[in-house]
Design a protein around this motif. Structure first.
Motif, PDB file in Angstrom:
ATOM      1  N   TYR A   1       7.205  -1.892   1.272  1.00 47.69           N
ATOM      2  CA  TYR A   1       6.202  -2.623   1.113  1.00 47.69           C
ATOM      3  C   TYR A   1       6.360  -4.207   2.185  1.00 47.69           C
ATOM      4  CZ  TYR A   1       2.145  -5.771  -0.425  1.00 47.69           C
ATOM      5  OH  TYR A   1       0.668  -6.283  -1.070  1.00 47.69           O
TER       6      TYR A   1
ATOM      7  N   GLU B   1       6.449  10.946  -2.861  1.00 49.54           N
ATOM      8  CA  GLU B   1       6.589   9.647  -3.755  1.00 49.54           C
ATOM      9  C   GLU B   1       7.725   9.450  -5.054  1.00 49.54           C
ATOM     10  OE1 GLU B   1       2.010   8.008  -3.751  1.00 49.54           O
ATOM     11  OE2 GLU B   1       2.030   9.017  -2.016  1.00 49.54           O
TER      12      GLU B   1
ATOM     13  N   VAL C   1       4.319   1.665   1.898  1.00 54.28           N
ATOM     14  CA  VAL C   1       3.932   1.417   0.918  1.00 54.28           C
ATOM     15  C   VAL C   1       1.902   1.170   1.150  1.00 54.28           C
ATOM     16  CG1 VAL C   1       2.637   0.681  -1.551  1.00 54.28           C
ATOM     17  CG2 VAL C   1       4.724   1.296  -0.920  1.00 54.28           C
ATOM     18  N   ASN C   2       1.518   0.640   1.726  1.00 52.32           N
ATOM     19  CA  ASN C   2       0.090  -0.488   1.459  1.00 52.32           C
ATOM     20  C   ASN C   2      -0.274  -0.151   2.662  1.00 52.32           C
ATOM     21  OD1 ASN C   2      -0.244  -0.067  -1.345  1.00 52.32           O
ATOM     22  ND2 ASN C   2       0.651  -1.817  -1.166  1.00 52.32           N
TER      23      ASN C   2
ATOM     24  N   GLU D   1      -4.927  12.562  -2.098  1.00 50.29           N
ATOM     25  CA  GLU D   1      -5.313  13.009  -3.102  1.00 50.29           C
ATOM     26  C   GLU D   1      -6.820  13.576  -3.148  1.00 50.29           C
ATOM     27  OE1 GLU D   1      -5.219   9.102  -4.853  1.00 50.29           O
ATOM     28  OE2 GLU D   1      -2.628   9.221  -4.874  1.00 50.29           O
TER      29      GLU D   1
ATOM     30  N   HIS E   1       5.635  11.378  -8.519  1.00 50.47           N
ATOM     31  CA  HIS E   1       5.209  11.106  -9.629  1.00 50.47           C
ATOM     32  C   HIS E   1       5.762  10.714 -11.212  1.00 50.47           C
ATOM     33  CE1 HIS E   1       4.404   7.694  -6.796  1.00 50.47           C
ATOM     34  NE2 HIS E   1       3.313   7.902  -6.374  1.00 50.47           N
TER      35      HIS E   1
ATOM     36  N   TRP F   1       9.019   7.000  -3.700  1.00 51.43           N
ATOM     37  CA  TRP F   1       8.288   5.776  -3.603  1.00 51.43           C
ATOM     38  C   TRP F   1       8.765   4.531  -3.721  1.00 51.43           C
ATOM     39  CZ3 TRP F   1       4.642   6.547  -1.283  1.00 51.43           C
ATOM     40  CH2 TRP F   1       3.475   5.477  -1.291  1.00 51.43           C
TER      41      TRP F   1
ATOM     42  N   LYS G   1      -3.285   1.185   5.114  1.00 49.84           N
ATOM     43  CA  LYS G   1      -4.483   1.712   4.048  1.00 49.84           C
ATOM     44  C   LYS G   1      -5.640   0.758   4.431  1.00 49.84           C
ATOM     45  CE  LYS G   1      -2.237   2.975   0.024  1.00 49.84           C
ATOM     46  NZ  LYS G   1      -1.462   2.369  -1.624  1.00 49.84           N
TER      47      LYS G   1
ATOM     48  N   HIS H   1       1.475   7.454   6.006  1.00 46.74           N
ATOM     49  CA  HIS H   1       0.580   6.869   4.693  1.00 46.74           C
ATOM     50  C   HIS H   1      -0.448   5.817   5.264  1.00 46.74           C
ATOM     51  CE1 HIS H   1       0.164   7.876  -0.142  1.00 46.74           C
ATOM     52  NE2 HIS H   1      -0.500   6.485   0.008  1.00 46.74           N
TER      53      HIS H   1
ATOM     54  N   TRP I   1       6.002   0.289  -8.444  1.00 46.03           N
ATOM     55  CA  TRP I   1       4.601   0.164  -8.874  1.00 46.03           C
ATOM     56  C   TRP I   1       4.304  -0.035 -10.515  1.00 46.03           C
ATOM     57  CZ3 TRP I   1       1.458   3.711 -10.220  1.00 46.03           C
ATOM     58  CH2 TRP I   1       1.794   4.809 -10.615  1.00 46.03           C
TER      59      TRP I   1
ATOM     60  N   GLN J   1       3.175  14.595  -4.500  1.00 47.59           N
ATOM     61  CA  GLN J   1       4.259  13.283  -4.363  1.00 47.59           C
ATOM     62  C   GLN J   1       5.140  12.864  -5.082  1.00 47.59           C
ATOM     63  OE1 GLN J   1       0.889  10.279  -5.544  1.00 47.59           O
ATOM     64  NE2 GLN J   1      -0.418  10.822  -3.976  1.00 47.59           N
TER      65      GLN J   1
ATOM     66  N   GLU K   1      -8.742   2.037  -2.377  1.00 50.81           N
ATOM     67  CA  GLU K   1      -8.973   0.725  -1.041  1.00 50.81           C
ATOM     68  C   GLU K   1      -9.266   1.099   0.367  1.00 50.81           C
ATOM     69  OE1 GLU K   1      -6.868  -1.039  -1.605  1.00 50.81           O
ATOM     70  OE2 GLU K   1      -4.985  -1.097  -2.295  1.00 50.81           O
TER      71      GLU K   1
HETATM   72  O1  G3I Z   1       0.399  -7.980  -3.187  1.00 49.71           O
HETATM   73  C1  G3I Z   1      -0.447  -8.945  -4.066  1.00 49.71           C
HETATM   74  C2  G3I Z   1      -0.764  -9.816  -4.300  1.00 49.71           C
HETATM   75  O2  G3I Z   1      -0.149 -10.885  -3.654  1.00 49.71           O
HETATM   76  C3  G3I Z   1      -1.508 -10.186  -5.596  1.00 49.71           C
HETATM   77  O3  G3I Z   1      -0.969 -11.021  -6.879  1.00 49.71           O
HETATM   78  C4  G3I Z   1      -1.329  -9.546  -6.377  1.00 49.71           C
HETATM   79  C5  G3I Z   1      -2.670  -9.732  -7.679  1.00 49.71           C
HETATM   80  O4  G3I Z   1      -4.061  -9.168  -7.177  1.00 49.71           O
HETATM   81  O5  G3I Z   1      -1.976  -8.164  -5.255  1.00 49.71           O
HETATM   82  C6  G3I Z   1      -1.350  -7.650  -4.509  1.00 49.71           C
HETATM   83  O6  G3I Z   1      -0.506  -6.091  -4.234  1.00 49.71           O
HETATM   84  C7  G3I Z   1      -1.403  -5.290  -4.584  1.00 49.71           C
HETATM   85  C8  G3I Z   1      -0.292  -4.118  -3.926  1.00 49.71           C
HETATM   86  O7  G3I Z   1      -0.335  -3.046  -4.876  1.00 49.71           O
HETATM   87  C9  G3I Z   1       1.223  -4.702  -4.044  1.00 49.71           C
HETATM   88  O8  G3I Z   1       1.460  -4.819  -5.260  1.00 49.71           O
HETATM   89  C10 G3I Z   1      -2.270  -4.587  -4.333  1.00 49.71           C
HETATM   90  O9  G3I Z   1      -3.830  -5.162  -5.229  1.00 49.71           O
HETATM   91  C11 G3I Z   1      -2.742  -2.890  -5.222  1.00 49.71           C
HETATM   92  O10 G3I Z   1      -3.711  -2.234  -4.782  1.00 49.71           O
HETATM   93  C12 G3I Z   1      -1.830  -2.259  -4.444  1.00 49.71           C
HETATM   94  O11 G3I Z   1      -1.553  -1.114  -5.410  1.00 49.71           O
HETATM   95  C13 G3I Z   1      -0.656  -0.132  -4.516  1.00 49.71           C
HETATM   96  C14 G3I Z   1      -1.553   1.327  -4.645  1.00 49.71           C
HETATM   97  O12 G3I Z   1      -1.161   2.519  -4.875  1.00 49.71           O
HETATM   98  C15 G3I Z   1      -3.332   1.058  -4.346  1.00 49.71           C
HETATM   99  O13 G3I Z   1      -3.326   1.042  -3.068  1.00 49.71           O
HETATM  100  C16 G3I Z   1       0.518   0.525  -5.048  1.00 49.71           C
HETATM  101  O14 G3I Z   1       1.086  -0.549  -4.415  1.00 49.71           O
HETATM  102  C17 G3I Z   1       1.052   1.074  -4.066  1.00 49.71           C
HETATM  103  O15 G3I Z   1       2.981   1.670  -5.321  1.00 49.71           O
HETATM  104  C18 G3I Z   1      -0.065   2.548  -4.713  1.00 49.71           C
HETATM  105  O16 G3I Z   1       0.872   3.296  -3.914  1.00 49.71           O
HETATM  106  C19 G3I Z   1      -0.082   5.202  -4.298  1.00 49.71           C
HETATM  107  C20 G3I Z   1       0.008   5.509  -3.253  1.00 49.71           C
HETATM  108  O17 G3I Z   1      -0.688   4.633  -1.947  1.00 49.71           O
HETATM  109  C21 G3I Z   1      -0.608   6.915  -2.910  1.00 49.71           C
HETATM  110  N1  G3I Z   1      -0.027   7.611  -4.537  1.00 49.71           N
HETATM  111  C22 G3I Z   1      -0.126   6.958  -5.211  1.00 49.71           C
HETATM  112  C23 G3I Z   1       0.756   5.966  -5.504  1.00 49.71           C
HETATM  113  C24 G3I Z   1       1.014   5.396  -6.718  1.00 49.71           C
HETATM  114  O18 G3I Z   1      -0.279   4.631  -7.328  1.00 49.71           O
END
Ligand code: G3I
Length: 353
Positions: free
Chosen positions: A41, A265, A65-66, A150, A235, A307, A69, A102, A315, A233, A109
């Motif tokens: 990330y 992952e 990671v994100n 997914e 997890h 991951w 998206k 990814h 995460w 994945q 998202e």
């Molecule tokens: O970085 C911001 C931060 O500045 C803010 O304060 C905070 C609160 O809103 O949000 C932070 O962003 C978050 C980001 O993760 C980083 O932590 C997003 O809200 C949150 O939606 C995001 O979640 C990600 C999630 O997918 C949904 O996209 C996770 O990082 C990520 O590890 C997770 O990864 C997924 C794969 O894409 C698909 N397979 C499952 C895997 C785990 O859920």
């Protein structure tokens, strides 16, 4: 004299190793280890220089990671914001790493404008534009893509069940086939992956989800849809048994369909595991060993990606906080970048032929 922890670990994992190599029909070590990757990330990469250094030193691949998206790269129907994705791609290029894309099509998202799409034509146009623009932008560094992520719901009643999404609502189940055909048209040489989670365990809803995933993949292969690989994945849920036999059968069937197998992952959700670090790390490593033994029992993995790389950035730390308040330990390196038993296991199974 009591055996030391090291003695116990060495015995345990060595025994596992012998069982793994002896138990399965492995033809000995692979000529070339499967590539090892880590998801990253951008804020983490920028926060700690050790992260980039560790990935560059230990990995051959990196997954954003994100950053790719839709909520990160698609501020509007005619707008793209690749600034963050470009930083990850540039990090990959600078360190000779491949980037695993990814993910092109996901139920999650999605920006509001996607959820506001109201016709099949609009959905098709949005998918085509996204897939073309994104794949072509990173074509030099991204040679593999999670095309559809997914597609199976968590609770499956019938093997034909598919997860709801704006794409499915507007295009039907055919959105999956369409996405793969579009991706193949854009980059005929890219490895196109269908990616899923919670298909590894033996209890609860996991076996039914795996069977629906297999049903979907068979359908796609029968229709000659250009799916090249299955993304498991990984997890893993600490303390929940791996469905070793059925998972091995599933993977063998997928290989029989001509598909490669990627672990995309990998981490272990250790929230329910004991507090003592030494004990927890052994349980985590054992579960990874059971999982990797099952998915390599019919042949080698095309790649293994975790991951994250270090417990410092995961995460799981916020999604599955431990009630004892101790830090989660889901990844190959601890929060101070020290290798853990899990890394030994990954290194061993990268070399299965
Ligand atoms: O970085 C911001 C931060 O500045 C803010 O304060 C905070 C609160 O809103 O949000 C932070 O962003 C978050 C980001 O993760 C980083 O932590 C997003 O809200 C949150 O939606 C995001 O979640 C990600 C999630 O997918 C949904 O996209 C996770 O990082 C990520 O590890 C997770 O990864 C997924 C794969 O894409 C698909 N397979 C499952 C895997 C785990 O859920």
């Amino acid at each position: 004299m009591e055996p030391t922890r090291r003695d116990i670990l060495a015995l345990g994992l060595a025994a596992g190793a012998c069982a793994a190599v002896g138990g399965a029909a492995h033809a000995g070590p692979a000529a070339r280890p499967a590539p090892f990757g880590a998801a990253v990330y951008l804020p983490d990469l920028e926060a700690d220089p050790r992260l980039g250094a560790a990935i560059a030193a230990r990995c051959q691949r990196v997954t954003p990671v994100n950053e790719l998206k839709w909520t990160y790269s698609r501020p509007g129907p005619d707008a793209f914001d690749f600034a963050a994705g470009d930083r990850i791609a540039d990090f990959a290029r600078a360190n000779g790493l491949a980037m695993h894309g990814h993910t092109l099509v996901w139920y999650a998202e999605l920006p509001d404008w996607v959820n506001a799409l109201s016709s099949a034509a609009e959905a098709e146009a949005a998918l085509a534009k996204h897939i073309e623009t994104t794949m072509l932008r990173y074509r030099d560094v991204a040679r593999s893509w999670d095309v559809v992520n997914e597609p199976i719901p968590d609770v499956v009643r019938r093997p034909t069940d598919r997860r709801d999404s704006p794409w499915r609502a507007l295009l039907g189940d055919g959105y999956i086939e369409r996405a793969f055909r579009l991706a193949h048209e854009i980059d005929p040489d890219a490895q196109l992956v269908i990616n899923e989670y919670d298909v590894e365990h033996a209890t609860e809803y996991f076996p039914a989800k795996r069977r629906a995933f297999a049903h979907l993949i068979r359908e796609l292969v029968e229709k000659d849809v250009p799916v090249h690989a299955v993304g498991l994945q990984g997890h893993l849920r600490g303390g929940v048994p791996i469905d070793s036999e059925e998972l091995a059968e599933f993977v063998a069937e997928m290989r029989g369909l001509g598909l490669k197998i990627l672990v995309t992952e990998l981490d272990v959700i250790d929230a329910a595991l004991p507090t003592p670090i030494e004990e927890r790390d052994v349980l985590v490593a054992r579960q990874v060993e059971e999982f990797l033994e099952a998915v390599t029992s019919s042949g080698p993995l095309d790649s293994i990606t975790t991951w994250g790389l270090t417990d410092r950035f995961t995460w799981i730390g916020w999604a599955y906080k431990r009630i004892d308040g101790t830090g989660n330990r889901p990844l190959p390196l601890d929060a101070d970048y020290r290798p853990k038993l899990m890394l030994d296991v990954i290194e061993r199974f990268r070399r299965v032929a």
